[in-house]
Design an enzyme around this catalytic site. Structure first.
Site, PDB file in Angstrom:
ATOM      1  N   HIS A  14     -11.251   2.661   3.780  1.00  0.00           N
ATOM      2  CA  HIS A  14     -10.225   1.676   3.416  1.00  0.00           C
ATOM      3  C   HIS A  14     -10.660   0.266   3.819  1.00  0.00           C
ATOM      4  CE1 HIS A  14      -6.066   0.293   2.661  1.00  0.00           C
ATOM      5  NE2 HIS A  14      -6.277  -0.493   3.707  1.00  0.00           N
ATOM      6  N   GLU A  15     -11.158   0.122   5.035  1.00  0.00           N
ATOM      7  CA  GLU A  15     -11.541  -1.216   5.509  1.00  0.00           C
ATOM      8  C   GLU A  15     -12.757  -1.744   4.759  1.00  0.00           C
ATOM      9  OE1 GLU A  15      -9.245  -2.442   7.112  1.00  0.00           O
ATOM     10  OE2 GLU A  15      -8.273  -0.576   7.687  1.00  0.00           O
ATOM     11  N   HIS A  40     -11.687  -3.356   1.613  1.00  0.00           N
ATOM     12  CA  HIS A  40     -11.132  -4.706   1.772  1.00  0.00           C
ATOM     13  C   HIS A  40     -12.184  -5.787   1.557  1.00  0.00           C
ATOM     14  CE1 HIS A  40      -6.930  -4.576   2.708  1.00  0.00           C
ATOM     15  NE2 HIS A  40      -7.070  -3.684   3.678  1.00  0.00           N
ATOM     16  N   GLU A  46      -3.465  -4.852  -0.145  1.00  0.00           N
ATOM     17  CA  GLU A  46      -3.411  -3.442   0.252  1.00  0.00           C
ATOM     18  C   GLU A  46      -3.341  -2.461  -0.918  1.00  0.00           C
ATOM     19  OE1 GLU A  46      -4.258  -2.670   3.023  1.00  0.00           O
ATOM     20  OE2 GLU A  46      -3.789  -4.356   4.341  1.00  0.00           O
ATOM     21  N   TYR A 104       1.088  -0.700   0.182  1.00  0.00           N
ATOM     22  CA  TYR A 104      -0.061   0.180  -0.021  1.00  0.00           C
ATOM     23  C   TYR A 104       0.183   1.143  -1.186  1.00  0.00           C
ATOM     24  CZ  TYR A 104      -1.436  -1.234   4.745  1.00  0.00           C
ATOM     25  OH  TYR A 104      -1.796  -1.941   5.865  1.00  0.00           O
TER      26      TYR A 104
END
Length: 644
Positions: free
Chosen positions: A317-318, A321, A340, A407
């Protein structure tokens, strides 16, 4: 960030004007374009002395600059030539402990549009800074030196730097961190470089050590982060590094060794990774989130280190980003889904290449459970807008609106649009979206207009039908309270298997195929546990004991995501023999979603334990978490005592 929305007869026809109520700066008159900070660390005293040198460009005629601050000690403001400027801290509508204050700086003259100015601000912050987690040396593994880390999202950077604390403003960044203890090393957002010349005077008489950083890609304030303490880094392949306390480093590096592979597969889908090295810091347990996407320096909670690599989805997930959020950013906290929702979409696309079949579908199903729960939880009239992709955060801390809604509701909107446009078309649309808005801050209307233009230009089949459907659903999906306007059914036999197994346990006890659970994917086990949780009222204490004895659900081996659902079940069933394990769980981590989510069910069911445990454990948590739980206790404990 507020949107002043004038609704026409149809919801999708609206005129919007962007302002940001979560900043007190005059960023529409004058805008930051470069920030340099210097910090002298005194971690024993939990004090940081600093100098911020900020470059501005004027957009309008003005003779003052307003910046955001929170509990900062402002010592002096002056021009680059040394001339001091008048300044004052202005309290705005009793927001001091909610969003902070305004630092009003009177300039030496009137400035015209396109003129530039550089200001220096000498200041200090301490443990009142809500972005900072200070740990004593006794709270570290080696117990040799103290430790600190920051969490600036949403608008907490103003507690460590006086600046324009809004995602609408992006700037390049340099920093120098000064330590007088050789054991204390520092890492920050950006690329580590050779030492920069110091611009501040700090009265350093002993030997000192400097760590300097730069980032030439513009970022908003919330992406600034620092970690300092007895920490080391280890290369794990390609451009990837892991950072942690030395004792844990080898184990963490082994758990995260797939990161280069994740980045490779993500770039295959979305395009080149532009940020340089990818470093991930595994922080102490008090870090309040699963992860935080600072460019070149992702922060992650140790809860992602489960032992079987099942927790590294947070890292995926990071990484996502890097494109969705860090390259193209929502221009205010009403548009958090731009960061998100897009990020979750890219994360789950990557799972198709790096995880077993249907892993992404199971993730979407679990996400939908979280979305429904979050929407149902926002019942207060002041919080109803938090059910939408456009929460109203005027005169509130935007952290309060944070939930799974941006999200999962955001992800489901993008997933639905993909079904309309086609998978390959949608991939190319996302790549062109990133190129079109690169390094900009945008809102949902910018994306909406871009999407419609892209479809008109690039989709050759059923073009008008697709456009009509987008027009019909997009604005309600963003602004309408309650569930999204379209229900998406995510289907996989693996979901049905997990639900069936859970139902057997609920209705008859241990089934013959109980061992099937052992071979489930980690997120499939969460489906099983969600079904148990949803049917807690049907469970006897004896059945809970059988479940726990057979699957060893209490303790750390099951992983925090599964444990979280299990402990909520224990609390809701008022299963007293499980309370010690619940307390141990709350003491083992500081992730806000787990701690706050557990206290949400603990307070009404065990108010005395909630009060006693929090009084005992408050020091374990980051201020963002401790303050949230404290507010919950103040609001709910009285009524909980009455109903007990």
């Amino acid at each position: 960030m507020i949107k002043l929305i004038i609704f026409a007869f149809l919801m999708h026809q609206c005129l919007t004007v962007d302002i940001d109520p979560n900043t007190f700066s005059n960023y529409l008159d004058v805008r930051m374009n470069h920030l340099h900070v210097e910090w002298l660390l005194d971690l024993d005293k939990k004090i940081v002395n600093g100098t911020a040198q900020i470059s501005f460009k004027f957009l309008k005629h003005t003779n003052y600059i307003d910046l955001d601050v929170y509990q900062l000690s402002i010592l002096n403001v002056y021009l680059l030539n040394g001339n001091t400027l008048k300044h004052e801290i202005q309290v705005v509508k009793e927001q001091s402990l909610i969003q902070g204050d305004r630092l009003h700086i009177q300039l030496d003259r009137d400035y015209n549009p396109l003129e530039n100015i550089i200001l220096k601000i000498k200041y200090a912050y301490d443990e009142r800074a809500r972005a900072v987690g200070f740990l004593t040396k006794e709270q570290t593994y080696s117990k040799k030196v103290p430790y600190m880390f920051t969490q600036c999202e949403s608008n907490n950077c103003r507690s460590i730097i006086p600046l324009q604390d809004t995602p609408s403003v992006k700037f390049t960044f340099t920093a120098t961190v000064i330590s007088t203890n050789p054991l204390i090393k520092a890492f920050m957002t950006g690329e580590q470089i050779a030492s920069l010349p110091l611009i501040g005077q700090y009265g350093l008489e002993s030997t000192f050590y400097t760590y300097s950083f730069q980032l030439n890609i513009p970022i908003p304030a919330y992406l600034i982060g620092i970690v300092a303490g007895e920490i080391e880094q280890k290369h794990i392949g390609a451009n990837c590094y892991v950072i942690s306390e030395p004792f844990y480093l080898d184990d963490y590096a082994k758990e995260l060794e797939e990161l280069p592979f994740f980045i490779e597969k993500m770039t295959d889908y979305i395009g080149p990774y532009i940020w340089g090295d990818y470093k991930i810091v595994i922080l102490p347990s008090s870090f309040p989130f699963g992860g935080m996407e600072h460019p070149l320096l992702t922060f992650a909670s140790p809860v992602i280190i489960v032992g079987d690599k099942s927790g590294v989805g947070t890292a995926v997930h990071e990484i996502a980003h890097s494109w969705m959020g860090n390259t193209v950013t929502g221009n205010n906290w009403s548009n958090m889904w731009i960061m998100e929702g897009f990020c979750v979409f890219l994360e789950r696309k990557t799972y198709k290449y790096v995880r077993p079949q249907d892993y992404d579908i199971i993730e979407a199903i679990n996400g939908n459970f979280n979305l429904i729960s979050a929407i149902q939880g926002f019942t207060d009239p002041d919080e109803k807008s938090y059910q939408t992709l456009h929460p109203i955060t005027s005169w509130k801390n935007p952290d309060d609106s944070t939930s799974s809604v941006p999200y999962e509701r955001g992800y489901q909107l993008l997933y639905y649009l993909e079904q309309l446009i086609g998978e390959e078309n949608f991939k190319f649309m996302l790549r062109q979206y990133l190129d079109h808005f690169k390094f900009q801050s945008i809102d949902e209307d910018d994306f909406y207009k871009f999407l419609l233009d892209w479809v008109r230009t690039n989709v050759k089949v059923n073009t008008q039908k697709i456009i009509d459907e987008i027009v019909a659903v997009y604005k309600p999906w963003v602004y309408q309270q309650g569930l999204p306007p379209k229900t998406i059914e995510f289907k996989t036999p693996k979901y049905d298997e997990a639900v069936a197994l859970a139902n057997k346990w609920i209705t008859q006890g241990k089934p013959n195929n109980a061992d099937d659970y052992i071979d489930y994917m980690p997120n499939q086990k969460m489906i099983f546990m969600q079904q148990i949780l949803d049917n807690y009222a049907k469970l006897t204490h004896q059945r809970l004991k059988e479940l726990d004895d057979y699957y060893k659900l209490s303790g750390t081996k099951s992983g925090p995501k599964i444990a979280f659902k299990w402990y909520k079940t224990v609390i809701l069933c008022k299963y007293d023999p499980g309370l010690d394990a619940v307390h141990a769980f709350l003491q083992s981590l500081g992730v806000r979603s787990y701690v706050v989510g557990t206290y949400e069910v603990l307070i009404p069911n065990y108010p005395n334990q909630a009060e006693a445990w929090f009084a005992q454990d408050k020091w374990l948590y980051h201020p963002l978490v401790a303050n949230r739980v404290e507010d919950m206790l103040k609001k709910k404990i009285k009524s909980a005592h009455i109903t007990q």
